[in-house]
Design a protein around this motif. Sequence first.
Motif, mmCIF file in Angstrom:
data_model
loop_
_atom_site.group_PDB
_atom_site.id
_atom_site.type_symbol
_atom_site.label_atom_id
_atom_site.label_comp_id
_atom_site.label_asym_id
_atom_site.label_seq_id
_atom_site.Cartn_x
_atom_site.Cartn_y
_atom_site.Cartn_z
ATOM 1 N N TYR A 1 -3.016 16.089 0.340
ATOM 2 C CA TYR A 1 -3.737 15.294 1.020
ATOM 3 C C TYR A 1 -3.164 13.890 1.098
ATOM 4 O O TYR A 1 -3.180 12.989 2.048
ATOM 5 C CB TYR A 1 -5.261 15.141 0.206
ATOM 6 N N GLN A 2 -2.651 13.343 -0.129
ATOM 7 C CA GLN A 2 -1.849 12.200 -0.305
ATOM 8 C C GLN A 2 -0.648 12.100 0.619
ATOM 9 O O GLN A 2 -0.338 11.083 1.189
ATOM 10 C CB GLN A 2 -1.360 11.993 -1.910
ATOM 11 N N LEU B 1 1.211 3.952 -2.901
ATOM 12 C CA LEU B 1 0.770 5.454 -2.591
ATOM 13 C C LEU B 1 2.013 6.293 -2.891
ATOM 14 O O LEU B 1 1.705 7.196 -3.682
ATOM 15 C CB LEU B 1 0.467 5.473 -1.065
ATOM 16 N N GLU C 1 -0.366 13.507 3.404
ATOM 17 C CA GLU C 1 -0.853 13.248 4.722
ATOM 18 C C GLU C 1 -1.162 11.641 5.056
ATOM 19 O O GLU C 1 -0.892 11.138 5.868
ATOM 20 C CB GLU C 1 -2.056 13.992 4.924
ATOM 21 N N GLU C 2 -1.901 11.087 4.002
ATOM 22 C CA GLU C 2 -2.099 9.934 3.990
ATOM 23 C C GLU C 2 -0.684 8.932 4.017
ATOM 24 O O GLU C 2 -0.934 7.837 4.846
ATOM 25 C CB GLU C 2 -2.670 9.227 2.688
ATOM 26 N N LEU C 3 0.114 9.401 3.244
ATOM 27 C CA LEU C 3 1.542 8.630 3.373
ATOM 28 C C LEU C 3 1.971 8.673 4.872
ATOM 29 O O LEU C 3 2.519 7.664 5.284
ATOM 30 C CB LEU C 3 2.374 9.255 2.276
ATOM 31 N N ARG D 1 0.446 13.899 11.588
ATOM 32 C CA ARG D 1 0.315 14.763 10.667
ATOM 33 C C ARG D 1 0.982 16.305 11.399
ATOM 34 O O ARG D 1 0.635 16.492 12.359
ATOM 35 C CB ARG D 1 -0.880 15.105 10.272
ATOM 36 N N GLN E 1 0.862 -1.289 0.068
ATOM 37 C CA GLN E 1 0.192 -0.048 0.038
ATOM 38 C C GLN E 1 0.966 1.419 0.089
ATOM 39 O O GLN E 1 0.535 2.047 -0.761
ATOM 40 C CB GLN E 1 -0.920 -0.165 1.365
ATOM 41 N N HIS E 2 2.094 1.061 0.780
ATOM 42 C CA HIS E 2 2.768 2.216 0.715
ATOM 43 C C HIS E 2 3.415 2.487 -0.391
ATOM 44 O O HIS E 2 3.705 3.547 -0.909
ATOM 45 C CB HIS E 2 3.939 1.764 2.146
ATOM 46 N N ALA F 1 0.313 9.193 7.551
ATOM 47 C CA ALA F 1 -0.213 8.431 8.580
ATOM 48 C C ALA F 1 -0.202 6.858 8.182
ATOM 49 O O ALA F 1 -0.111 6.291 9.257
ATOM 50 C CB ALA F 1 -1.971 8.581 8.022
ATOM 51 N N LEU F 2 0.051 6.430 7.204
ATOM 52 C CA LEU F 2 0.232 5.079 6.738
ATOM 53 C C LEU F 2 1.799 4.585 7.288
ATOM 54 O O LEU F 2 1.680 3.278 7.804
ATOM 55 C CB LEU F 2 0.324 4.829 5.234
#
Lengths: 286, 196
Positions: B121-122, B16, B124-126, B134, B12-13, B128-129
């Motif tokens: 946004y992406q 992304l 931030e997702e990364l 953040r 997933q990482h 978090a993953l």
Amino acid sequence: MANPVPSACCVVFAAVVMVYAQKHSQLDTHVQYERLGTDVTMQCGAMDWDAAVTWTVNGTDIDESHLNGSRLVLRNVELTHSGQYACYEGSSWHLKYQTYLKVGTSPKEPVLMCRSNNYPKGFYCSWHLPSPTYIPNAFNITVMHGPRDLVCEKDAFPKNRCHIRYLQLFSTVKYKVTLTVTNALGRNATTITFDEFAIVKPDPPENVVAKPVSNNPRRLEVRWQNPSSWPDPESFPLKFFLRYRPLILDQWQHVSDLSIAFTEGQVVGGVVVLYRHKPAASSYLL
Amino acid sequence: MASAEQSPVTLQHHNLCSRVILLTRKIRSDVASLLESYVERQGLDRTISLDLVDGVPGAAVEQGGELTVAERLGANLQAYRAFQALLGEVLEQQRSHLTPLDTDFHASIQSVLLQVAALAYQLEELLALLGHGRPAWEAAGPEDPGRRSFFEMKLRGLKVLQELAHWTVRSVRDLRQVVKHSQGSGTAHGGQAQKE
């Protein structure tokens, strides 16, 4: 018993050589630089204007028509006037003056260019003079990034190139490079300013091979590799441009925006040429 | 390249990261075009000095500096958050003062703005993953945009686009470093310092 005459001769000869050497060593053979096309006057040391003297160039006597009294006058000097000039006292043939004349010009504005073919490691600057000066020139280069003075390491060969390591990356602060050239007849300088990305110009692709496609004689397969000087193609991928033409046609066909992921382009048979495109340098970077 | 041994989180990482890199390259391409039309429309010269324009996040980074994955991604995220606000300002100034009738131009700025928002946004997702918090939104600068002359607005807009263009190049490299680091450590969670 040894014959004393030859020994005495040797002593006399040695003494003459020593006196001759002393006379010569007392006179500094300096180099005199003169501008092409000018009139040059040389004075015979401290000799009077009306003293009888003989001038030589490279050991050959100079015609008296070039003399003004004891002075030597060379009008509208050319490159061929360069050489070793000497002046001797008329009766004794004592050397009174000698100089090495070098005719040349002052340097014109040097041509300077900087390029990074191994981004992001660094860049190099190289330079040359637009026309020869015929006399020795010294070059001094300074590289500034904002207020920082960067070191430019000179190559042993070629001598007109030096390398700079990027201390900062992705900076919008401009680089300023100044090259100053100096010789005995004058000096000149060139300054260029540029952005970090503006000088990025990779080397050409390597191992370019075009070969026929089996079972399809009208097609060619073209393969190539990134230039080995490009250190990080994953972070800074290159784009490639390919052009080709069948032998019977004059017009080239273009295939643009190829990336290294598509190393197997198939093109119609003919002459296949891969070339480095020359748009704004930054377009090499995605 | 993902191997069969990689965990779903690692995959997933990587996916992304790949998406972020693709988006960053797209933004770079769009910003390069936008810069061309910007200098043309504002009547500016690309070589003009922008050293005195402040308040725009600089992409410059020292060679050989060491950053952790969290620091690297955090710096990117903060920058793109700032560019969201700055591009919004640039767009507003173009609409209100500088090129009020040039709607195509506004649309191209808007397009980059939206992509920058998506990139933030992406990122931030990364973060978090990867198990990192953040970073908080940084307060806006004290400057009042209304006090700038039109020329200052033009210069500031150019600086924003130039720095954004540099950031997109830096980000691709940063993301590649993050991917390499996670491949080297065999885990998606990376906290150690990496050499530039």
